[in-house]
Design a protein around this motif. Sequence first.
Motif, mmCIF file in Angstrom:
data_model
loop_
_atom_site.group_PDB
_atom_site.id
_atom_site.type_symbol
_atom_site.label_atom_id
_atom_site.label_comp_id
_atom_site.label_asym_id
_atom_site.label_seq_id
_atom_site.Cartn_x
_atom_site.Cartn_y
_atom_site.Cartn_z
ATOM 1 N N PHE A 30 0.890 -1.167 0.000
ATOM 2 C CA PHE A 30 0.000 0.000 0.000
ATOM 3 C C PHE A 30 0.921 1.207 0.000
ATOM 4 C CE2 PHE A 30 -2.554 -3.170 2.374
ATOM 5 C CZ PHE A 30 -3.629 -3.248 1.497
ATOM 6 N N ASN A 55 -0.934 -7.337 15.714
ATOM 7 C CA ASN A 55 -1.821 -6.539 14.854
ATOM 8 C C ASN A 55 -0.992 -5.850 13.785
ATOM 9 O OD1 ASN A 55 -4.200 -7.131 16.126
ATOM 10 N ND2 ASN A 55 -3.989 -5.458 17.605
ATOM 11 N N GLY A 56 -1.533 -5.815 12.568
ATOM 12 C CA GLY A 56 -0.801 -5.157 11.500
ATOM 13 C C GLY A 56 0.226 -6.062 10.845
ATOM 14 N N THR A 60 -4.966 -10.346 7.908
ATOM 15 C CA THR A 60 -6.218 -10.103 7.201
ATOM 16 C C THR A 60 -5.950 -9.729 5.742
ATOM 17 O OG1 THR A 60 -7.319 -9.436 9.233
ATOM 18 C CG2 THR A 60 -8.346 -8.731 7.191
ATOM 19 N N THR A 61 -4.849 -8.995 5.526
ATOM 20 C CA THR A 61 -4.483 -8.651 4.151
ATOM 21 C C THR A 61 -4.253 -9.927 3.336
ATOM 22 O OG1 THR A 61 -3.420 -6.656 4.970
ATOM 23 C CG2 THR A 61 -2.879 -7.319 2.730
ATOM 24 N N ASN A 64 -7.530 -11.219 2.406
ATOM 25 C CA ASN A 64 -8.128 -10.403 1.341
ATOM 26 C C ASN A 64 -7.490 -10.673 -0.016
ATOM 27 O OD1 ASN A 64 -10.088 -9.098 2.860
ATOM 28 N ND2 ASN A 64 -8.707 -7.466 3.506
ATOM 29 N N HIS A 69 -10.426 -9.820 -2.632
ATOM 30 C CA HIS A 69 -10.870 -8.486 -2.226
ATOM 31 C C HIS A 69 -9.762 -7.458 -2.409
ATOM 32 C CE1 HIS A 69 -14.171 -10.722 -0.336
ATOM 33 N NE2 HIS A 69 -14.843 -9.614 -0.529
ATOM 34 N N LEU A 70 -8.516 -7.961 -2.428
ATOM 35 C CA LEU A 70 -7.382 -7.106 -2.765
ATOM 36 C C LEU A 70 -6.645 -7.765 -3.926
ATOM 37 C CD1 LEU A 70 -5.843 -6.251 0.725
ATOM 38 C CD2 LEU A 70 -7.005 -4.678 -0.830
ATOM 39 N N PRO A 89 -13.761 -11.584 -6.588
ATOM 40 C CA PRO A 89 -14.093 -12.324 -5.362
ATOM 41 C C PRO A 89 -15.235 -13.338 -5.542
ATOM 42 C CG PRO A 89 -13.795 -10.008 -4.859
ATOM 43 C CD PRO A 89 -13.678 -10.136 -6.350
ATOM 44 N N ARG A 99 -15.138 -17.268 3.496
ATOM 45 C CA ARG A 99 -14.464 -16.589 4.593
ATOM 46 C C ARG A 99 -15.461 -15.971 5.556
ATOM 47 N NH1 ARG A 99 -11.764 -11.033 2.737
ATOM 48 N NH2 ARG A 99 -11.332 -11.012 4.969
ATOM 49 N N PHE A 101 -15.541 -12.524 8.337
ATOM 50 C CA PHE A 101 -14.865 -11.246 8.518
ATOM 51 C C PHE A 101 -14.722 -10.958 9.998
ATOM 52 C CE2 PHE A 101 -16.855 -11.066 4.391
ATOM 53 C CZ PHE A 101 -15.911 -10.435 3.594
ATOM 54 N N GLN A 102 -13.629 -10.288 10.310
ATOM 55 C CA GLN A 102 -13.393 -9.861 11.681
ATOM 56 C C GLN A 102 -14.572 -9.032 12.178
ATOM 57 O OE1 GLN A 102 -9.677 -7.970 11.531
ATOM 58 N NE2 GLN A 102 -9.442 -7.862 13.721
ATOM 59 N N GLU A 186 -10.493 -14.254 13.150
ATOM 60 C CA GLU A 186 -10.768 -14.134 14.586
ATOM 61 C C GLU A 186 -12.175 -14.599 14.949
ATOM 62 O OE1 GLU A 186 -9.416 -10.684 16.551
ATOM 63 O OE2 GLU A 186 -7.686 -10.423 15.253
ATOM 64 N N GLU B 173 -20.204 -10.692 -2.044
ATOM 65 C CA GLU B 173 -19.349 -11.249 -3.103
ATOM 66 C C GLU B 173 -18.496 -12.395 -2.569
ATOM 67 O OE1 GLU B 173 -17.109 -8.130 -4.947
ATOM 68 O OE2 GLU B 173 -16.157 -7.492 -3.091
ATOM 69 N N SER B 174 -18.221 -12.390 -1.259
ATOM 70 C CA SER B 174 -17.488 -13.519 -0.683
ATOM 71 C C SER B 174 -18.308 -14.798 -0.699
ATOM 72 C CB SER B 174 -17.129 -13.244 0.771
ATOM 73 O OG SER B 174 -16.307 -12.151 0.861
ATOM 74 N N PHE B 175 -19.612 -14.656 -0.870
ATOM 75 C CA PHE B 175 -20.443 -15.848 -0.964
ATOM 76 C C PHE B 175 -20.927 -16.067 -2.392
ATOM 77 C CE2 PHE B 175 -20.639 -15.106 3.636
ATOM 78 C CZ PHE B 175 -20.200 -16.347 4.051
ATOM 79 N N PRO B 306 -6.829 -2.581 13.433
ATOM 80 C CA PRO B 306 -6.348 -1.680 12.384
ATOM 81 C C PRO B 306 -5.893 -2.413 11.127
ATOM 82 C CG PRO B 306 -4.907 -1.666 14.322
ATOM 83 C CD PRO B 306 -6.104 -2.424 14.693
ATOM 84 N N ALA B 307 -5.496 -3.672 11.257
ATOM 85 C CA ALA B 307 -4.941 -4.400 10.118
ATOM 86 C C ALA B 307 -5.879 -4.411 8.924
ATOM 87 C CB ALA B 307 -4.617 -5.823 10.530
ATOM 88 N N SER B 308 -7.187 -4.508 9.184
ATOM 89 C CA SER B 308 -8.102 -4.657 8.063
ATOM 90 C C SER B 308 -8.514 -3.314 7.478
ATOM 91 C CB SER B 308 -9.345 -5.425 8.507
ATOM 92 O OG SER B 308 -10.065 -4.626 9.404
ATOM 93 N N ALA B 311 -6.938 -2.398 4.176
ATOM 94 C CA ALA B 311 -7.450 -3.349 3.196
ATOM 95 C C ALA B 311 -8.772 -2.845 2.629
ATOM 96 C CB ALA B 311 -7.645 -4.705 3.858
ATOM 97 N N ARG B 315 -9.956 -0.711 -1.354
ATOM 98 C CA ARG B 315 -10.800 -1.362 -2.347
ATOM 99 C C ARG B 315 -11.353 -0.370 -3.351
ATOM 100 N NH1 ARG B 315 -15.443 -4.082 -0.789
ATOM 101 N NH2 ARG B 315 -15.372 -4.851 -2.878
#
Lengths: 262, 315
Positions: A30, A55-56, A60-61, A64, A69-70, A89, A99, A101-102, A186, B173-175, B306-308, B311, B315
């Motif tokens: 990024f 974290n970080g 999750t990336t 994705n 998604h990415l 996706p 998947r 999602f958190q 998670e 879309e994930s499904f 914060p990680a997500s 992401a 998009r």
Amino acid sequence: MTASAATNAAARPVEAPEVLLEIRNLEKHFGGVHAVSNVSMDLRAGIVTTLVGPNGAGKTTLFNLITGHLVRSGGSLRWLGRDIAGMKPYRIARLGIARTFQDLRLFNDMTVEENILTVMEPGALPFSLSGPSAREKRAKVEHVMERTDLIDKAHVRAIDLAYAERKFLSLARIMAADARLWLLDEPASGLDPNSYETFLRLLREEVAAGVTVCIIEHNLDIVVGISDRIAFLDRGRLLADGEPKSVLENPELTAIYFGDRA
Amino acid sequence: MQAYLLNLGVLISIYSILAITLNFIMGYAGIFSLAHAVFFGVGAYTGALVAMSLSASIFVTVPIAMVVAGVLSLALALPALRVRGEYFVAASLGLQVLAVTVFSEWKSVTGGIGGLIGIPPVDLVGYQIYRPAAFFPLSLAVLVLVLVATRLLVHSSFGRSLTAIRDSESAAESFGKNVPLIKTISVVISAALAAIAGVLYAHYLAFINVESFTLDTSVLVMAMVIIGGTGTAAGPVVGAALLLLLPGLLSYMSFLPQTQIGAIQQIIYGLGMAVLMIFRPGGLVGRSKAKARTRPKDPDTEAQAPASRPAEAAR
């Protein structure tokens, strides 16, 4: 060795099981930030892999990137030998990768029943001509709701559920999706001990039934309790990938994980 | 008096069809379009031209108008649905402005500002329907058909997919949901059904011009949906009835200065809408405030690590 790991070991042929997803030299930047850098790993059928790391770290990336998604900056992603990098996706999902999602991302205004039903209906036509009949779908929805203890909440909107119920609905959705590989972000965080036990039981049953799972988890009990394998990520790099014991007993990694960064 | 009421009934039916079809994309797909009057207009012009040159049978005019409006809606849906919601609003506004120019300048087809005159009455299996006493039941019947059709769609797997996309596009879309395709189909359906209202309108007035299909109309129809209750079955009809009855009701209130009635009406609209949105954001038919408050778009976002974040932002 835990129950689930043991069943996996028993079901496992002598040679390593089939590679479902092959990740090679995966990169995601990024701007100047390397969220994922040069990650290579295989997700093999029936093996429970847990991604750990602060974290970080890029966990999750990584999810994705796998789900589309990415879009990756470099490297390759192969599902059963087929290149899936750059696919949309919804197409990746239809190959059998599902998947959670958190932040759950439930269909908030829909009822529990509708949330589960709709993941079984990916087609765009108003009335599907092929696939399972309405009755078969209802039966499956009912079955999934029973297993996740949501049967009494069938007609409650997702937004009106309690926290643990929302978590279970997120699981119910993925259970109904008939995917071969589950990416769980998670899934157990914030669950009370009771719900937590239910979650572990469900996950073990699904793994025993042939689902391959990759989990992002901070709770080390889960990590040790159900993982066959641990992949340790930090700042986008894969630092270790192997048996839970060997990874968790590595003092350098635990130092990173618990924050004693030198 | 009876003629007046029947006339109101016809207009309420026609605008209800518009509001229902707009609600179909607004309430269930989360697509906010300011171009709904365009498809109303396309339906009206197509219906009128077909009736004047080919046949005035409702079984000819309506299908042709639906196809033309549906195909033209692709011009909006295909490029615009690839962008996020707020950009779609801007794109639809652009289409609305463009369409008004075409309606008023393409004189050989639309008759320009002067419009099309002498549109024949609608023909229903050999009967010519033009008297309000006969037209009202027809428009009501069409309204019921459109209402039933959209209800069936909303409760089909397609409707569930739409709602799922509205609630969480990334989860949908994930499904396996093909989000652009499903949204495009919903816009085409909405436009095609709105065209039916246009055909009825053209036949009923026997005269149409661009003034009925401007941005004002798009905004009015959107107000009907919001006031009645977005995403509800009865809301659009309630909203259409209310907004069309209000001018008449005001003129009966003799204590109001009749010369200023237009301005008073605008003030009442404005105040009413603001008050409604404060106390009943879900609309008259929608959920009460207490319920509506518990439905933010994604209530879990504050719990995100914060990680997500990068992401999603990327998009």
